[in-house]
Design a protein around this motif. Structure first.
Motif, PDB file in Angstrom:
ATOM      1  N   LEU A   1      74.324 -14.902 -64.817  1.00 39.04           N
ATOM      2  CA  LEU A   1      73.804 -15.702 -63.704  1.00 39.04           C
ATOM      3  C   LEU A   1      72.725 -16.691 -64.123  1.00 39.04           C
ATOM      4  CD1 LEU A   1      73.574 -12.963 -60.925  1.00 39.04           C
ATOM      5  CD2 LEU A   1      75.294 -14.757 -61.154  1.00 39.04           C
ATOM      6  N   ALA A   2      71.891 -16.287 -65.097  1.00 39.95           N
ATOM      7  CA  ALA A   2      70.742 -17.123 -65.464  1.00 39.95           C
ATOM      8  C   ALA A   2      70.949 -17.894 -66.755  1.00 39.95           C
ATOM      9  CB  ALA A   2      69.494 -16.250 -65.576  1.00 39.95           C
ATOM     10  N   GLY A   3      72.014 -17.597 -67.475  1.00 40.47           N
ATOM     11  CA  GLY A   3      72.247 -18.314 -68.719  1.00 40.47           C
ATOM     12  C   GLY A   3      71.358 -17.821 -69.856  1.00 40.47           C
ATOM     13  N   HIS A   4      71.157 -18.680 -70.859  1.00 40.58           N
ATOM     14  CA  HIS A   4      70.442 -18.246 -72.059  1.00 40.58           C
ATOM     15  C   HIS A   4      68.958 -17.971 -71.809  1.00 40.58           C
ATOM     16  CE1 HIS A   4      69.848 -22.667 -72.047  1.00 40.58           C
ATOM     17  NE2 HIS A   4      68.663 -22.354 -72.532  1.00 40.58           N
ATOM     18  N   THR A   5      68.437 -18.349 -70.649  1.00 40.92           N
ATOM     19  CA  THR A   5      67.031 -18.029 -70.350  1.00 40.92           C
ATOM     20  C   THR A   5      66.820 -16.522 -70.200  1.00 40.92           C
ATOM     21  OG1 THR A   5      67.456 -18.334 -67.987  1.00 40.92           O
ATOM     22  CG2 THR A   5      66.619 -20.236 -69.205  1.00 40.92           C
ATOM     23  N   ALA A   6      67.913 -15.781 -70.004  1.00 33.96           N
ATOM     24  CA  ALA A   6      67.804 -14.321 -69.881  1.00 33.96           C
ATOM     25  C   ALA A   6      67.778 -13.615 -71.230  1.00 33.96           C
ATOM     26  CB  ALA A   6      68.967 -13.775 -69.053  1.00 33.96           C
ATOM     27  N   LEU A   7      67.822 -14.392 -72.331  1.00 37.41           N
ATOM     28  CA  LEU A   7      67.825 -13.773 -73.659  1.00 37.41           C
ATOM     29  C   LEU A   7      66.581 -12.928 -73.909  1.00 37.41           C
ATOM     30  CD1 LEU A   7      69.297 -16.470 -76.093  1.00 37.41           C
ATOM     31  CD2 LEU A   7      70.139 -14.160 -75.687  1.00 37.41           C
ATOM     32  N   THR A   8      65.466 -13.307 -73.304  1.00 38.53           N
ATOM     33  CA  THR A   8      64.239 -12.536 -73.522  1.00 38.53           C
ATOM     34  C   THR A   8      64.385 -11.096 -73.035  1.00 38.53           C
ATOM     35  OG1 THR A   8      63.422 -13.420 -71.419  1.00 38.53           O
ATOM     36  CG2 THR A   8      62.708 -14.528 -73.429  1.00 38.53           C
ATOM     37  N   TRP A   9      65.188 -10.883 -71.986  1.00 39.17           N
ATOM     38  CA  TRP A   9      65.407  -9.529 -71.487  1.00 39.17           C
ATOM     39  C   TRP A   9      66.245  -8.713 -72.467  1.00 39.17           C
ATOM     40  CZ3 TRP A   9      62.560  -7.593 -67.859  1.00 39.17           C
ATOM     41  CH2 TRP A   9      62.034  -8.405 -66.870  1.00 39.17           C
ATOM     42  N   ILE A  10      67.151  -9.393 -73.184  1.00 37.67           N
ATOM     43  CA  ILE A  10      68.041  -8.680 -74.096  1.00 37.67           C
ATOM     44  C   ILE A  10      67.254  -7.913 -75.143  1.00 37.67           C
ATOM     45  CG2 ILE A  10      69.673  -9.013 -76.009  1.00 37.67           C
ATOM     46  CD1 ILE A  10      71.141 -11.026 -74.391  1.00 37.67           C
ATOM     47  N   TYR A  11      66.293  -8.549 -75.770  1.00 41.09           N
ATOM     48  CA  TYR A  11      65.565  -7.914 -76.869  1.00 41.09           C
ATOM     49  C   TYR A  11      64.751  -6.715 -76.383  1.00 41.09           C
ATOM     50  CZ  TYR A  11      66.979 -12.176 -79.213  1.00 41.09           C
ATOM     51  OH  TYR A  11      67.730 -13.202 -79.738  1.00 41.09           O
ATOM     52  N   LEU A  12      64.211  -6.816 -75.171  1.00 36.26           N
ATOM     53  CA  LEU A  12      63.476  -5.682 -74.613  1.00 36.26           C
ATOM     54  C   LEU A  12      64.404  -4.498 -74.363  1.00 36.26           C
ATOM     55  CD1 LEU A  12      60.902  -4.459 -73.413  1.00 36.26           C
ATOM     56  CD2 LEU A  12      61.500  -5.536 -71.229  1.00 36.26           C
ATOM     57  N   VAL A  13      65.577  -4.781 -73.807  1.00 41.11           N
ATOM     58  CA  VAL A  13      66.538  -3.714 -73.521  1.00 41.11           C
ATOM     59  C   VAL A  13      67.055  -3.085 -74.805  1.00 41.11           C
ATOM     60  CG1 VAL A  13      68.828  -3.228 -72.551  1.00 41.11           C
ATOM     61  CG2 VAL A  13      67.197  -4.637 -71.275  1.00 41.11           C
ATOM     62  N   LEU A  14      67.304  -3.892 -75.834  1.00 40.85           N
ATOM     63  CA  LEU A  14      67.783  -3.363 -77.114  1.00 40.85           C
ATOM     64  C   LEU A  14      66.840  -2.300 -77.664  1.00 40.85           C
ATOM     65  CD1 LEU A  14      68.900  -6.670 -78.926  1.00 40.85           C
ATOM     66  CD2 LEU A  14      70.368  -4.981 -77.808  1.00 40.85           C
ATOM     67  N   LEU A  15      65.545  -2.531 -77.548  1.00 41.61           N
ATOM     68  CA  LEU A  15      64.560  -1.575 -78.056  1.00 41.61           C
ATOM     69  C   LEU A  15      64.441  -0.352 -77.156  1.00 41.61           C
ATOM     70  CD1 LEU A  15      61.729  -4.024 -79.200  1.00 41.61           C
ATOM     71  CD2 LEU A  15      63.122  -2.569 -80.677  1.00 41.61           C
TER      72      LEU A  15
END
Length: 327
Positions: free
Chosen positions: A84-98
């Motif tokens: 829904l938000a595009g690549h601006t949501a990438l910051t959430w990815i790294y937090l979830v990965l950890l």
């Protein structure tokens, strides 16, 4: 919730889940006020999905199921945000990965991270170019790999530390901390199922004389030998603990007070026949109590057995007393 031991994963689930819920709620309110209603509803839905496992973990203490659910929900929510938000949501990815490795077992966390990686690669027009997609993929793989190694190492270290914290160093039997947990579990099981338990508190007779005449090394040897005898005498579902000093506690599964009487006498005889020190035979005194319905905590149960032990001591030692309902 009545956890019987400190659960690191449970603490992390409650802490991170609560922080995540509050943070995403703030974003949702901001987006709603900004007119981004679709994204706001997504935020609120994520908060609801996150908080359900958190509340479940808090009430039940079941960190395994709650952590697995949170791992799956966080990963799915991240992919939805990216869609829904595009690549601006990438910051959430790294937090979830950890955080996946903190809240779930490492195999599930690694699998969820790979699903996130392949999921974002399939999103149309998500990356600026091929280099951007490759750099994100490498970052995800590195974070997942290092987190997996770290989780594996810390899990092993934590298991070893918990084992060391639960075992008495001199005797090799579980210590007082383990005893308190086991007695609390026994009371809970008795309240739920009616399974009968007996408690035997015992200690060495005239142990101070052994220490004074032959030294603390002889006293330690007597304690270690006593632990070995008791461990040998325990039946399949029985447990023995070192309470402290020369005092031990046996937790027994049995049918009635007659069984408790028989088992307590058997322990006394076994120690009398086998335990020797520099000055000859060493005996024990024992106090025992059957768990009763009115006892809601292990402390009351233990107090009855401990008082029975003192009665046995007063009766001349090398004896045992079974606590009765009026005592």
């Amino acid at each position: 919730m009545k956890p019987t031991r400190r659960d690191f994963r449970l603490d992390i689930i409650i802490l991170l889940g609560s922080i995540t819920g509050v943070t995403i709620t703030v974003f949702g309110i901001y987006r709603w006020l900004s007119g981004q209603h679709a994204l706001a509803w997504l935020d609120f839905a994520i908060v609801a999905c996150v908080m359900l496992p958190v509340l479940y973990a808090w009430r039940t203490g079941d960190s395994a199921r709650a952590g697995a659910a949170l791992c799956v929900l966080n990963s799915a929510g991240t992919l939805a945000a990216c869609l829904l938000a595009g690549h601006t949501a990438l910051t959430w990815i790294y937090l979830v990965l950890l955080t996946n490795f903190f809240i779930a077992n490492r195999w599930l966390a690694a699998s969820a991270n790979l699903v996130i990686l392949f999921g974002v690669q399939l999103l149309p027009d998500f990356f600026h170019d091929g280099f951007h997609a490759t750099s994100v993929a490498v970052s995800v793989l590195l974070i997942t790999g290092f987190s997996y190694i770290f989780a594996k190492r810390t899990q092993g270290d934590r298991a070893r530390l918990e084992k060391l914290a639960a075992i008495d160093a001199l005797t090799g039997v579980p210590n007082r901390r383990s005893m308190e947990r086991a007695l609390a579990d026994a009371v809970d099981t008795f309240q739920r199922t009616g399974r009968n338990y007996g408690l035997v508190v015992l200690d060495l007779d005239r142990f101070k004389d052994v220490n004074d005449q032959y030294g603390h090394a002889a006293g330690d040897a007597a304690i270690a030998d006593l632990a070995s005898i008791l461990r040998f005498e325990m039946r399949r579902n029985d447990q023995v603990f070192r309470f402290g000093g020369e005092e031990f506690v046996a937790l027994l599964e049995l049918d009635n007070i007659e069984d408790l009487d028989t088992t307590t006498e058997r322990l006394r005889k076994a120690v009398r026949a086998s335990l020797r020190g520099p000055g000859g035979r060493i005996t024990i005194s024992l106090g025992a109590a059957l768990l009763r319905e009115h006892e809601k905590t292990w402390h009351d149960w233990f107090s009855r057995a401990d008082a029975a032990l003192y009665r046995a001591k007063s009766a001349g030692r090398d004896s045992y007393v079974i606590a009765d309902d009026l005592f």
